[in-house]
Design a protein around this motif. Sequence first.
Motif, PDB file in Angstrom:
ATOM      1  N   LEU A 259     -20.460  40.328   6.841  1.00 44.45           N
ATOM      2  CA  LEU A 259     -19.649  39.776   5.752  1.00 44.45           C
ATOM      3  C   LEU A 259     -19.462  38.266   5.892  1.00 44.45           C
ATOM      4  O   LEU A 259     -19.557  37.531   4.908  1.00 44.45           O
ATOM      5  N   VAL A 260     -19.200  37.783   7.126  1.00 45.85           N
ATOM      6  CA  VAL A 260     -18.936  36.355   7.294  1.00 45.85           C
ATOM      7  C   VAL A 260     -20.224  35.555   7.530  1.00 45.85           C
ATOM      8  O   VAL A 260     -20.180  34.335   7.571  1.00 45.85           O
ATOM      9  N   LEU A 261     -21.352  36.271   7.643  1.00 43.33           N
ATOM     10  CA  LEU A 261     -22.631  35.591   7.881  1.00 43.33           C
ATOM     11  C   LEU A 261     -22.926  34.506   6.836  1.00 43.33           C
ATOM     12  O   LEU A 261     -23.254  33.365   7.213  1.00 43.33           O
ATOM     13  N   PRO A 262     -22.825  34.805   5.521  1.00 36.02           N
ATOM     14  CA  PRO A 262     -23.118  33.754   4.532  1.00 36.02           C
ATOM     15  C   PRO A 262     -22.183  32.549   4.679  1.00 36.02           C
ATOM     16  O   PRO A 262     -22.612  31.414   4.489  1.00 36.02           O
ATOM     17  N   LEU A 263     -20.935  32.820   5.051  1.00 35.09           N
ATOM     18  CA  LEU A 263     -19.964  31.730   5.237  1.00 35.09           C
ATOM     19  C   LEU A 263     -20.415  30.819   6.369  1.00 35.09           C
ATOM     20  O   LEU A 263     -20.487  29.591   6.214  1.00 35.09           O
ATOM     21  N   VAL A 264     -20.756  31.427   7.520  1.00 34.80           N
ATOM     22  CA  VAL A 264     -21.195  30.643   8.677  1.00 34.80           C
ATOM     23  C   VAL A 264     -22.454  29.868   8.330  1.00 34.80           C
ATOM     24  O   VAL A 264     -22.551  28.660   8.573  1.00 34.80           O
ATOM     25  N   SER A 265     -23.441  30.556   7.718  1.00 38.52           N
ATOM     26  CA  SER A 265     -24.726  29.882   7.498  1.00 38.52           C
ATOM     27  C   SER A 265     -24.584  28.764   6.477  1.00 38.52           C
ATOM     28  O   SER A 265     -25.144  27.689   6.678  1.00 38.52           O
ATOM     29  N   SER A 266     -23.815  28.988   5.392  1.00 37.07           N
ATOM     30  CA  SER A 266     -23.780  27.926   4.382  1.00 37.07           C
ATOM     31  C   SER A 266     -22.952  26.728   4.864  1.00 37.07           C
ATOM     32  O   SER A 266     -23.336  25.582   4.646  1.00 37.07           O
TER      33      SER A 266
END
Lengths: 397, 419
Positions: A259-266
């Motif tokens: 779930l937080v992967l897109p947050l970290v990557s962007s």
Amino acid sequence: MKIGAPGTGPFAGPAASTALPMTRLYKRPRIREAIIQAVLFLCGVLSILITAGIVYELGKESLRFFTTDLWESTNKPLAVSVDVSAKLLEVGPAGTALRPGDIIRLDGEQMQVESVQDSVIRVQRGFRGTAPAAHQAGTEIFRADRVSLVEFFTGTQWIPQIGQFGILPLVNATLMTSTIAMLVALPLGLAIAIYLSEYANERARSILKPIMEVLAGIPTVVYGYFALTFMTPLLRNIFGRDVVEVYNTASAGIVIGILVLPLVSSMSEDALNAVPRSLREAAYALGATKLETALKVVVPAALSGIAAAFIVAISRAIGETMIVAIAAGAGPNLTFNPFQPAETMTGHIVRISGGDLSYDSIDYNSIFAIGLVLFFMTLLLNIISQRVVRRFREVYE
Amino acid sequence: MAHLSSSPTFAKQDFAEELSRRHRTARTMAVIFQASTIVGIIVLLTLMYNIINSSFGLVAWQYRVPPETLAAGAPLEELPREELLRILEERVSANVLRRLDREKPLTARSEQELYALVMERVVQPKIVKTWSLVDSIFRRQEIIQEVARDYPDAYLRFRSWLNARFLTSPQSSRPELAGVRTAILGSLWTVLITIIFAFPLGVGAAIYLEEYASDNWLNRIIQTNINNLAGVPSIIYGMLGLAIFVRAMEPITSGIWFGAAEPATANGRTVLSAGLTLGLLVLPLIIINAQEAIRAVPNSLRQASYGLGATKWQTIWYHVLPNALPGILTGTILSISRAIGETAPLVVVGASTFITIDPSGPFSKFTTLPIQIYQWTSRPQDEFRNLAAAASIVLMILLLSLNASAVLLRQRARRRIRG
């Protein structure tokens, strides 16, 4: 555009006309403009009211939680009947010992213990406005017990039915799911960010970024469904059905990580993109490979931005609710085994408030105390991340 | 790199070895970075697969009265009205028929209504077991054997859990009849209130912060505070909503003050409370997005407007806002799609666990699509998992179309500014 309104607006009168006497050169008050500005200001202030409301409401109910008397049985009966005015009570030898200063309750009357001598206690009758009454021998004595801050923060059991309110099992489960989530999201998110900013060409980026945006837009309840119906069976097939329970923190944690992967990557990618091109070119000129440039030059230069991304992600993981409510199991459980069920702070709040909750019960107040702890944990993390970002911004300006 | 300078007697051969080693590492890591990205894509595909896999598949039905025995030859749904009426009169007890007739005269009911009655009262279908889509395709023979062995009187049918009926039926305790109409309407009502509440306030606050606020301590606090609010977990907003809207403002949110309370509810756990709670939740997001949109309006526009003698508000209203509007709307749509997907705050505010009546206004009890998914997921029976998957598809289509419209809006706005 920062004009200190309404002081320096455009001139009201035809100021350019030389025929006009100098006394007409004043600014006409604009009532409508002032009203509009006031209304807009109130819109802005509302946000402060929301924060104040959160702190006030959570604080008020938490205060009630810490000042509510839980009547615990002392297993100590009254030995001899007493009338309305008697100050000395004869009690049985069994049960919990009473100490001076304790507040006790017999039927509806509350008393404060003044001194204790063997089996005789001297009390102040009709404490806290309760009416003194005669009590029969054999009446059970209840002692007031409040949840102390120390008990709340160091207790290892959360069992509201017997008055045990130690937040550690809930905090522990929250930290476990968040840690597992970060173990998934940190390396993956950083690798994706490096790939997108340093390696991918324009076409790959135009495909990958929308995919990440879709991942970020999926509602958490769908992730919860995914954790329960896909991730848990997967873990159970890998590690064995005896090892992994149906509800477990590992499955919930991994899915929170996704779930937080897109947050970290962007966020990390933004930080990497902000590193000036000249740094990369300098590294290439010294003969560094693409990898060495990325890992030894670009990533360290963007480190504070990446750190901020991680902190925001941790805060998000701690506050995540639906995935843990669905997949991590019900019932507080102090365990370090990720394959065991354990209820997190958010999961507990949702379970308790989802049932038939009566207001002003200790359960109702207790979830606000948990909420307050949760609020300050995430607030602290957010403030730290903003500090880190501010430092990062100063570097290349 | 450090290695290069470390030794003065650096042999050429060492350098070549070192170089090829460095290039090898670089290639390996490049593959690892790419693989991580692919993992992200795989996760998304797995999630889609998992949901679609449960939304369609074989289902074993048992009927109390098999439909073939009711009408020889023609399928039940193609029977004329008279036939259906005859079946009802034959098979349903007189008492029940009289009661149904009182609710709405049987002769006045349409063919579809009669068919539904026959299914509900006579045929009484019941799902005994379900299979996933992949199993249904690749293990068809095994499933047929299993049904023949374990449920000799059951019928095997392929069922799409996501069908027109699912979208138009209310919630039901029987999975074969349950639908999401109540939940969709509840979501729409809630979001409508959220928009009415949060959009004007959010845009107002953004205008204040971008156009009016001078750099003093109060405005700095407001700005910091908004950034912090955007990071507060959604469940905290739910607790705020519970304490303020549901309890403290109960006379307003239940509609008692307006004399509009629904007798069945008459407490604060209404659509209005839910909408306002979500409004608080998305307010910081709307403000931050609107601020960015307003900031992107070129300053020359403002100066031109002032130069022509416009007041500050005239400048904002006629020049800044129209130019910032696409950006503001994009941000608002994205925030609203966040509100539609929220579950936790609404559980805390007190969504109803089971309602079959459509919400009729702001003072109705409510349930929403994510709440429905949560409840179906929490049930142990497989059939409800299928329902949860189908409802997830509905929710994600709703959100994706909202997000797509936001992206389109953004692109159109960009083109206009460039052109």
